[in-house]
Motif scaffolding. Structure first.
Motif, short mmCIF file in Angstrom:
data_model
loop_
_atom_site.label_atom_id
_atom_site.label_comp_id
_atom_site.label_asym_id
_atom_site.label_seq_id
_atom_site.Cartn_x
_atom_site.Cartn_y
_atom_site.Cartn_z
N THR A 164 31.58 7.21 38.27
CA THR A 164 30.12 7.26 38.42
C THR A 164 29.66 8.47 39.22
OG1 THR A 164 30.28 5.81 40.34
CG2 THR A 164 29.82 4.77 38.22
N THR A 165 28.34 8.70 39.16
CA THR A 165 27.70 9.75 39.94
C THR A 165 26.96 9.10 41.12
OG1 THR A 165 27.42 11.22 38.07
CG2 THR A 165 25.92 11.55 39.91
N VAL A 166 27.29 9.57 42.31
CA VAL A 166 26.80 8.96 43.55
C VAL A 166 26.04 9.99 44.36
CG1 VAL A 166 27.57 7.90 45.72
CG2 VAL A 166 28.76 7.37 43.58
N VAL A 167 24.92 9.57 44.95
CA VAL A 167 24.20 10.42 45.90
C VAL A 167 24.25 9.74 47.26
CG1 VAL A 167 21.91 11.25 46.60
CG2 VAL A 167 22.62 11.43 44.21
N VAL A 168 24.50 10.52 48.30
CA VAL A 168 24.44 9.99 49.67
C VAL A 168 23.29 10.69 50.39
CG1 VAL A 168 25.64 9.72 51.86
CG2 VAL A 168 26.90 9.48 49.71
N VAL A 169 22.32 9.88 50.85
CA VAL A 169 21.19 10.40 51.60
C VAL A 169 21.50 10.22 53.08
CG1 VAL A 169 18.71 10.21 52.03
CG2 VAL A 169 19.61 9.74 49.74
N GLY A 170 21.58 11.33 53.81
CA GLY A 170 21.90 11.25 55.23
C GLY A 170 23.26 11.84 55.52
N ASP A 171 23.33 12.76 56.46
CA ASP A 171 24.61 13.40 56.79
C ASP A 171 25.05 13.06 58.21
OD1 ASP A 171 22.85 14.86 58.28
OD2 ASP A 171 23.29 16.80 57.36
N GLY A 172 24.59 11.92 58.73
CA GLY A 172 25.16 11.40 59.97
C GLY A 172 26.55 10.85 59.70
N VAL A 187 23.07 18.98 48.18
CA VAL A 187 21.65 19.26 47.93
C VAL A 187 20.96 19.37 49.28
CG1 VAL A 187 19.50 18.17 47.13
CG2 VAL A 187 21.50 18.24 45.63
N THR A 188 20.28 20.47 49.50
CA THR A 188 19.66 20.70 50.81
C THR A 188 18.18 20.32 50.84
OG1 THR A 188 19.19 22.98 50.18
CG2 THR A 188 21.22 22.60 51.42
N GLU A 189 17.55 20.24 49.65
CA GLU A 189 16.13 19.91 49.62
C GLU A 189 15.89 18.44 49.97
OE1 GLU A 189 17.88 21.19 47.16
OE2 GLU A 189 16.85 22.88 46.21
N ARG A 190 14.69 18.15 50.42
CA ARG A 190 14.32 16.75 50.68
C ARG A 190 13.11 16.37 49.84
NH1 ARG A 190 14.85 16.39 57.31
NH2 ARG A 190 17.10 16.80 57.36
N GLY A 191 12.72 15.11 49.94
CA GLY A 191 11.50 14.63 49.29
C GLY A 191 11.51 14.89 47.79
N ALA A 192 10.34 15.23 47.25
CA ALA A 192 10.20 15.42 45.81
C ALA A 192 11.13 16.53 45.30
CB ALA A 192 8.75 15.74 45.46
N GLU A 193 11.31 17.57 46.09
CA GLU A 193 12.21 18.66 45.67
C GLU A 193 13.66 18.20 45.63
OE1 GLU A 193 11.74 22.10 48.12
OE2 GLU A 193 9.62 22.32 47.61
N GLY A 194 14.02 17.37 46.59
CA GLY A 194 15.38 16.81 46.60
C GLY A 194 15.62 15.96 45.37
N ILE A 195 14.62 15.12 45.05
CA ILE A 195 14.74 14.26 43.87
C ILE A 195 14.85 15.11 42.61
CG2 ILE A 195 13.49 12.59 42.43
CD1 ILE A 195 12.33 11.44 45.09
N ALA A 196 14.02 16.15 42.53
CA ALA A 196 14.04 17.03 41.36
C ALA A 196 15.41 17.68 41.20
CB ALA A 196 12.95 18.10 41.47
N HIS A 197 16.02 18.08 42.31
CA HIS A 197 17.33 18.71 42.24
C HIS A 197 18.40 17.72 41.75
CE1 HIS A 197 20.21 21.85 44.26
NE2 HIS A 197 20.62 21.49 43.07
N ILE A 198 18.32 16.49 42.25
CA ILE A 198 19.27 15.45 41.78
C ILE A 198 19.09 15.22 40.28
CG2 ILE A 198 19.93 13.01 41.94
CD1 ILE A 198 20.63 14.51 44.48
N LYS A 199 17.84 15.16 39.84
CA LYS A 199 17.58 14.95 38.41
C LYS A 199 18.18 16.10 37.59
CE LYS A 199 15.20 11.04 38.28
NZ LYS A 199 13.74 10.93 38.26
N GLU A 200 18.01 17.30 38.11
CA GLU A 200 18.53 18.49 37.44
C GLU A 200 20.06 18.42 37.31
OE1 GLU A 200 16.92 22.03 39.41
OE2 GLU A 200 18.88 22.96 38.92
N LEU A 201 20.70 17.89 38.36
CA LEU A 201 22.17 17.80 38.35
C LEU A 201 22.68 16.66 37.47
CD1 LEU A 201 22.91 18.34 42.17
CD2 LEU A 201 23.40 19.96 40.32
N THR A 202 21.77 15.78 37.04
CA THR A 202 22.21 14.59 36.29
C THR A 202 21.50 14.50 34.93
OG1 THR A 202 20.53 13.26 37.47
CG2 THR A 202 22.76 13.24 38.37
#
Lengths: 338, 338
Positions: free
Chosen positions: A164-172, A212-227
């Motif tokens: 699967t393709t997984v996204v992790v939000v948060g780099d703590g 992915v370094t962008e956040r918010g709507a840009e972050g979502i757009a980048h994830i969509k682009e990658l998938t």
């Protein structure tokens, strides 16, 4: 003994406290081999969680059993043990269903940033290692107590599967160990959302394939682009803010899974928006106890090295510097040696 | 032809409208055997969804294929077919994952409270019955188009399994068919939350083992009492209000499953409260297409009779009375015969 007490936001003291004692026959007293500062401790440190009176801090622990109550049968003096932030009886229906952090008799473990700590419900809570571990394993075994267990729950709750393709939000530390967990569970592609070079590096070591370094709507757009416009199968929300939650939900494909494992602060979900996303949502305080045996085995067999998240080690007496370093994001996570 | 148009809250008219035509080569035109009024139509009827301009109403349909576009290959003139409220291509990744109501090319089916309706993406959307059904099966086959499919999704999304305890919040047609669905899936105990004698009776016919009449905190307390303090494994929220959602979440045990299938109106979920409940949450517009073949088979083989929810049958020209009867809760669901 001296232990960690927070008196006000930013005011962490290492000061004289009462020695922990057996209060119930089901208790154990642990002499800590190591403890650490949790991301959730920073909510208190920053005054977002109110400090009405001095609070003994710390809930991550591993070490040697020093004393057990008369009813304790499964762990004994001299064993090296690990437990979670919620003590649990491990026998009630919620425990049996794998939700030990909702145990009908749960009790928080408190004051673990100290040389010794009292653990209630010792039989249900503590898991012993095969033998007393070498010193080099201590950081990874300590990580199992909370931060690795929580990252693992994030991956489990978001239904991470091989391929699967997984996204992790948060780099703590939790987010980074969510990456490691997703990798262990066989995810094919792991996209870490991070802006910090040192954390990106560790994310890649743990198995992240994309950053992915962008956040918010840009972050979502980048994830969509990658998938291919679809969104991810699983998104692991490891922060606990409105922004991070919306980012997580927005990055998930219809029928996909969102997990959330950081206590949400001022998060409100709009029912109608959530409805049309078609996501699955699951989370809560990680039932780390469910995963302890498997995660101890992963560490013991050197298949995983979650202790890498500790990029600062201090003597316990310097705990205040540990808080400062994490608050200022100079450190990912501070390990404290009693 | 004459069809149903809503002009303002409470103002439903059966009036002259353009005949539906093939607009795309993937369209089909269906001559309806029956149609009906949906609970969601009442949001518009009551002015909770705004009526800015006259709206052709109706999205539940079954009937005979009258005409197909040049690209349609899987259904043909003369077949009896059923489709869902969202047309879907049934080939895109979201459709393949079983989320046809989030199809990348989805289109709403509109204006089905009429003698004929245009269905886009006919190959992906429509499923034919083995042969033209006898008249007695029409109500149950119509129910498959939306209300049974939605109740089924409620049970599926809440992970109903053999032997489990299920709560259904809401005694509208969807709630009642969620009871039937849970029964079909083997639930051991099905608790229907209902205050209306006629609906309680139908809930019991469909398989409810217990009825809870209280709402809010009292309703939750009653569910807890019936489940040894634990809460239900699966709770199916079939209303879409803040109260019903909170009731559903509160009635679920840690690690349990809440589904929600009615469009939420003014529902806000507090992240922190949700976090500590440890529930799974899933829902959205029901991907009825996923279930059509199985549900048609259940009806065709007389294993389920979801058509019982139609307790009022009217000639299509009297559609306004169907809305009134449902709005005033004199009828559970009104079937309309063209």
């Amino acid at each position: 003994m001296r232990g960690t007490v927070i008196h006000a936001p930013g005011d962490v003291r290492f000061e004289e406290r009462a020695e922990p004692k057996i209060l119930q026959p089901t208790d154990a007293i642990i002499r800590l081999s190591a403890t650490c500062v949790c991301g959730s401790d920073l909510w208190t440190y920053r005054g977002i969680n109110e400090v009405k009176q001095p609070i003994p801090m710390g809930h991550e622990y591993c070490g040697i059993v020093e004393e057990v109550g008369s009813a304790v049968t499964s762990v004994k003096r001299g064993q090296f043990v690990i437990g979670s932030f919620f003590a649990s009886d491990n026998t009630c229906p919620h425990c049996q269903a794998g939700y030990q952090s909702s145990c009908q008799h749960r009790e928080p473990v408190v004051g673990a940033q100290a040389p010794r700590v009292r653990v209630p419900l010792a039989d249900g809570t503590l898991v012993a290692t095969p033998e007393v571990p070498p010193d080099a394993l201590i950081p990874s075994l300590l990580a199992v107590s909370d931060v690795f267990g929580t990252g693992w729950f994030a991956a489990d709750a978001a239904n991470v599967k091989p391929g699967t393709t997984v996204v992790v939000v948060g780099d703590g530390a939790v987010g980074l160990l969510a990456v490691l967990s997703a990798k262990q569970m066989g995810a094919e592609r792991i996209i870490a959302m991070s802006r910090h070079a040192s954390r990106q590096k560790l994310a890649r070591e743990f198995g992240a394939t994309d950053i992915v370094t962008e956040r918010g709507a840009e972050g979502i757009a980048h994830i969509k682009e990658l998938t291919r416009g679809l969104g991810a199968h699983s998104v692991l929300e490891c922060v606990g803010t409105q922004e991070s939650m919306q980012q997580a939900i927005g990055a998930t494909r219809p029928g996909g899974f969102v997990s959330y494992v950081g206590v949400p602060h001022d998060v409100k979900l709009d029912g109608q928006s959530l409805f049309y996303t078609h996501v699955h949502l699951h989370g809560g305080p990680a039932p780390v106890r469910r995963f302890l045996p498997d995660l101890i085995e992963l560490v013991w067999s050197r298949k995983a090295d979650p202790g890498k998240v500790f990029d600062l080690t201090l003597p316990l007496a310097q705990v205040a510097e540990g808080y400062r370093a994490m608050d200022e994001r100079r450190a990912i996570k501070a390990l404290l040696r009693p």
